[in-house]
Scaffold this motif. Sequence first.
Motif, PDB file in Angstrom:
ATOM      1  N   LYS A   4       0.852  -1.180   0.000  1.00  0.00           N
ATOM      2  CA  LYS A   4       0.000   0.000   0.000  1.00  0.00           C
ATOM      3  C   LYS A   4       0.889   1.230   0.000  1.00  0.00           C
ATOM      4  O   LYS A   4       1.556   1.528   0.995  1.00  0.00           O
ATOM      5  N   PHE A   5       0.954   1.918  -1.124  1.00  0.00           N
ATOM      6  CA  PHE A   5       1.870   3.047  -1.199  1.00  0.00           C
ATOM      7  C   PHE A   5       1.311   4.220  -2.000  1.00  0.00           C
ATOM      8  O   PHE A   5       2.033   5.175  -2.289  1.00  0.00           O
ATOM      9  N   ILE A   6       0.032   4.166  -2.371  1.00  0.00           N
ATOM     10  CA  ILE A   6      -0.572   5.217  -3.188  1.00  0.00           C
ATOM     11  C   ILE A   6      -1.768   5.839  -2.458  1.00  0.00           C
ATOM     12  O   ILE A   6      -2.617   5.124  -1.919  1.00  0.00           O
ATOM     13  N   ASP A   7      -1.834   7.168  -2.477  1.00  0.00           N
ATOM     14  CA  ASP A   7      -3.033   7.878  -2.031  1.00  0.00           C
ATOM     15  C   ASP A   7      -3.194   9.094  -2.938  1.00  0.00           C
ATOM     16  O   ASP A   7      -2.401  10.033  -2.890  1.00  0.00           O
ATOM     17  N   LEU A   8      -4.238   9.065  -3.757  1.00  0.00           N
ATOM     18  CA  LEU A   8      -4.435  10.089  -4.776  1.00  0.00           C
ATOM     19  C   LEU A   8      -5.583  11.047  -4.464  1.00  0.00           C
ATOM     20  O   LEU A   8      -6.045  11.775  -5.351  1.00  0.00           O
ATOM     21  N   HIS A   9      -6.003  11.062  -3.209  1.00  0.00           N
ATOM     22  CA  HIS A   9      -7.119  11.954  -2.853  1.00  0.00           C
ATOM     23  C   HIS A   9      -6.913  12.449  -1.422  1.00  0.00           C
ATOM     24  O   HIS A   9      -7.382  11.863  -0.456  1.00  0.00           O
ATOM     25  N   ASP A  31       6.020   9.548   6.166  1.00  0.00           N
ATOM     26  CA  ASP A  31       6.042   8.785   7.421  1.00  0.00           C
ATOM     27  C   ASP A  31       5.186   7.527   7.346  1.00  0.00           C
ATOM     28  O   ASP A  31       5.462   6.540   8.037  1.00  0.00           O
ATOM     29  N   ARG A  32       4.163   7.543   6.490  1.00  0.00           N
ATOM     30  CA  ARG A  32       3.267   6.394   6.360  1.00  0.00           C
ATOM     31  C   ARG A  32       3.652   5.476   5.199  1.00  0.00           C
ATOM     32  O   ARG A  32       2.920   4.540   4.880  1.00  0.00           O
ATOM     33  N   GLY A  33       4.769   5.753   4.562  1.00  0.00           N
ATOM     34  CA  GLY A  33       5.233   4.885   3.484  1.00  0.00           C
ATOM     35  C   GLY A  33       4.542   5.104   2.156  1.00  0.00           C
ATOM     36  O   GLY A  33       4.621   4.245   1.263  1.00  0.00           O
ATOM     37  N   ILE A  34       3.882   6.237   1.988  1.00  0.00           N
ATOM     38  CA  ILE A  34       3.224   6.562   0.718  1.00  0.00           C
ATOM     39  C   ILE A  34       4.257   7.183  -0.212  1.00  0.00           C
ATOM     40  O   ILE A  34       4.902   8.174   0.128  1.00  0.00           O
ATOM     41  N   THR A  35       4.409   6.607  -1.380  1.00  0.00           N
ATOM     42  CA  THR A  35       5.431   7.076  -2.324  1.00  0.00           C
ATOM     43  C   THR A  35       4.850   7.680  -3.599  1.00  0.00           C
ATOM     44  O   THR A  35       5.594   8.206  -4.426  1.00  0.00           O
ATOM     45  N   THR A  36       3.544   7.578  -3.788  1.00  0.00           N
ATOM     46  CA  THR A  36       2.849   8.246  -4.898  1.00  0.00           C
ATOM     47  C   THR A  36       1.622   8.928  -4.314  1.00  0.00           C
ATOM     48  O   THR A  36       0.787   8.271  -3.682  1.00  0.00           O
ATOM     49  N   LEU A 257     -11.087   2.410 -18.245  1.00  0.00           N
ATOM     50  CA  LEU A 257     -10.943   3.630 -17.461  1.00  0.00           C
ATOM     51  C   LEU A 257      -9.761   3.516 -16.504  1.00  0.00           C
ATOM     52  O   LEU A 257      -9.381   2.421 -16.091  1.00  0.00           O
ATOM     53  N   LEU A 258      -9.200   4.667 -16.136  1.00  0.00           N
ATOM     54  CA  LEU A 258      -8.191   4.697 -15.095  1.00  0.00           C
ATOM     55  C   LEU A 258      -8.857   4.386 -13.759  1.00  0.00           C
ATOM     56  O   LEU A 258      -9.856   5.015 -13.400  1.00  0.00           O
ATOM     57  N   VAL A 259      -8.328   3.422 -13.033  1.00  0.00           N
ATOM     58  CA  VAL A 259      -8.818   3.086 -11.693  1.00  0.00           C
ATOM     59  C   VAL A 259      -7.899   3.743 -10.679  1.00  0.00           C
ATOM     60  O   VAL A 259      -6.669   3.609 -10.761  1.00  0.00           O
ATOM     61  N   THR A 260      -8.473   4.478  -9.729  1.00  0.00           N
ATOM     62  CA  THR A 260      -7.648   5.133  -8.715  1.00  0.00           C
ATOM     63  C   THR A 260      -8.109   4.755  -7.313  1.00  0.00           C
ATOM     64  O   THR A 260      -9.197   4.213  -7.115  1.00  0.00           O
ATOM     65  N   CYS A 261      -7.235   5.073  -6.350  1.00  0.00           N
ATOM     66  CA  CYS A 261      -7.547   4.844  -4.941  1.00  0.00           C
ATOM     67  C   CYS A 261      -7.241   6.109  -4.162  1.00  0.00           C
ATOM     68  O   CYS A 261      -6.223   6.774  -4.411  1.00  0.00           O
ATOM     69  N   GLY A 262      -8.121   6.476  -3.246  1.00  0.00           N
ATOM     70  CA  GLY A 262      -7.912   7.703  -2.479  1.00  0.00           C
ATOM     71  C   GLY A 262      -8.605   7.659  -1.136  1.00  0.00           C
ATOM     72  O   GLY A 262      -9.712   7.137  -1.012  1.00  0.00           O
ATOM     73  N   SER A 263      -7.948   8.200  -0.134  1.00  0.00           N
ATOM     74  CA  SER A 263      -8.505   8.174   1.222  1.00  0.00           C
ATOM     75  C   SER A 263      -9.527   9.268   1.452  1.00  0.00           C
ATOM     76  O   SER A 263     -10.420   9.123   2.275  1.00  0.00           O
ATOM     77  N   GLY A 276      -3.633   7.079   3.346  1.00  0.00           N
ATOM     78  CA  GLY A 276      -3.257   5.781   2.806  1.00  0.00           C
ATOM     79  C   GLY A 276      -4.302   4.702   2.949  1.00  0.00           C
ATOM     80  O   GLY A 276      -4.168   3.628   2.357  1.00  0.00           O
ATOM     81  N   GLU A 277      -5.359   4.948   3.712  1.00  0.00           N
ATOM     82  CA  GLU A 277      -6.422   3.962   3.878  1.00  0.00           C
ATOM     83  C   GLU A 277      -7.469   4.217   2.799  1.00  0.00           C
ATOM     84  O   GLU A 277      -8.276   5.136   2.908  1.00  0.00           O
ATOM     85  N   THR A 278      -7.439   3.391   1.756  1.00  0.00           N
ATOM     86  CA  THR A 278      -8.248   3.663   0.565  1.00  0.00           C
ATOM     87  C   THR A 278      -9.194   2.522   0.184  1.00  0.00           C
ATOM     88  O   THR A 278      -9.879   2.631  -0.825  1.00  0.00           O
ATOM     89  N   MET A 279      -9.217   1.457   0.950  1.00  0.00           N
ATOM     90  CA  MET A 279     -10.022   0.276   0.620  1.00  0.00           C
ATOM     91  C   MET A 279      -9.535  -0.412  -0.649  1.00  0.00           C
ATOM     92  O   MET A 279     -10.274  -1.147  -1.303  1.00  0.00           O
ATOM     93  N   CYS A 280      -8.271  -0.154  -1.035  1.00  0.00           N
ATOM     94  CA  CYS A 280      -7.762  -0.766  -2.259  1.00  0.00           C
ATOM     95  C   CYS A 280      -7.607  -2.270  -2.071  1.00  0.00           C
ATOM     96  O   CYS A 280      -6.980  -2.728  -1.108  1.00  0.00           O
ATOM     97  N   MET A 281      -8.185  -3.032  -3.002  1.00  0.00           N
ATOM     98  CA  MET A 281      -8.191  -4.493  -2.880  1.00  0.00           C
ATOM     99  C   MET A 281      -7.418  -5.167  -4.002  1.00  0.00           C
ATOM    100  O   MET A 281      -7.549  -6.364  -4.221  1.00  0.00           O
TER     101      MET A 281
END
Length: 297
Positions: A4-9, A31-36, A257-263, A276-281
Motif C-alpha cells: 500500500k503506497f498510493i493515495d491520490l485523494h 512517514d506512512r510509506g506513501i510514495t505516490t 478507465l483509469l482506476v484510482t484509490c484515495g482516502s 493511505g487507507e483507501t479500501m484498495c483491494m
Amino acid sequence: MIAKFIDLHIHSYYSDDGEFSPADLVRMCHDRGITTMAIADHNSIKAVDEARKEAYKYHIQYINAIEVDCTYRGINLHVLGYGIDYRKNVFYDLEENILRQERSCSTKKLELTNNLGFDIQKEQLDGLSRSGIYTGEMFAEILLNDSRYKKHELLRPYRSGGNRSDNPYVNFYWDFYAQGKPNYTEIIYPSLEKAVNLITENGGVSVLAHPGNNLKGKFELLDEMIASGLQGVEAFSNYHDENTVEYFLQKSRENNLLVTCGSDFHGKTKPAIKLGETMCMIDECEIQNDLVKRGLI
C-alpha cells in the motif's frame, strides 16, 4: 501481502474543510510509506507548488491534481483532475467564482443554523475560517465544543457513542448542509461535461470521485458519464463497501478507465479517515503502471 503506497485523494487547508499545509501532508505521507500521492483540493490548485517542492525532497512521486465540484442531472458530484497544467488562469477563475458564491452563502448558513435553536456568533466562525467561508463542519466544531449545548438532543448522535460519532463534524455537514438537507444553500457549479472538458483541455485525466457516495441508487448513470468523456473512476474509497468497489472496478475495466484509490483525508473534519487507507483491494502496482501508461507519472 499487497503493498500500500498510493493515495491520490488528499486535502490540504486550501480546501475549506482541510486542516494541514501541503508540506505537512507530504511529510505525513512519507512517514506512512506513501510514495505516490496527490493533493486534490476543492476547486483549488494552490497546494501544488509547495507540495511538489516538498515531495522532491522525500523522493515522492507527486501528481498535480484538483477536485472540481460539478453537477449532473441535478446531482452534486466531485470530479478529480490529475496531471493538469495547473498554472492556467482558468483554474484560478474557477476557484474565485466558487469562493465568491460560498462567502455569500455563509451568512445564510449562519442564519439557518441559529434558527435551529443555537446562538453562534460570526466571530466564532471567523476564528476557524481561513477564507471567510463557513462550512457545516465549522458549525459542528463550534456547537460540539460549546458547553451550553452539552445535552442538546440534536447534537446527541455526534457525541461519543452516538451513531454519527465516527466523523462527527462531516456527518453533521452531511445531515444538515448537504444537497437536499434543511440548511443547504445552493452553489452554481459547472456541469459534469464542463468539468471534464476543463480538465481534459488542460492536459489532465478526469476521474469520478467516490462514486458510491454520490451516486447512491443511481450507479447506472456512470455509463452516461463515460459517454460524456469521463476517463476514470475512484473505485477504491473509504466510502465504498466491497460490493460497491467490485461494481466500479468491473465497470472501469470494461471501459478501459483509469482506476484510482484515495482516502479523502482531511484531518479533524474526518478523524476516522487516515492517510493511505483507501479500501484498495488490488495490487497498487497495477494502478501505478496505469498512471505511468497514461503519462501521469
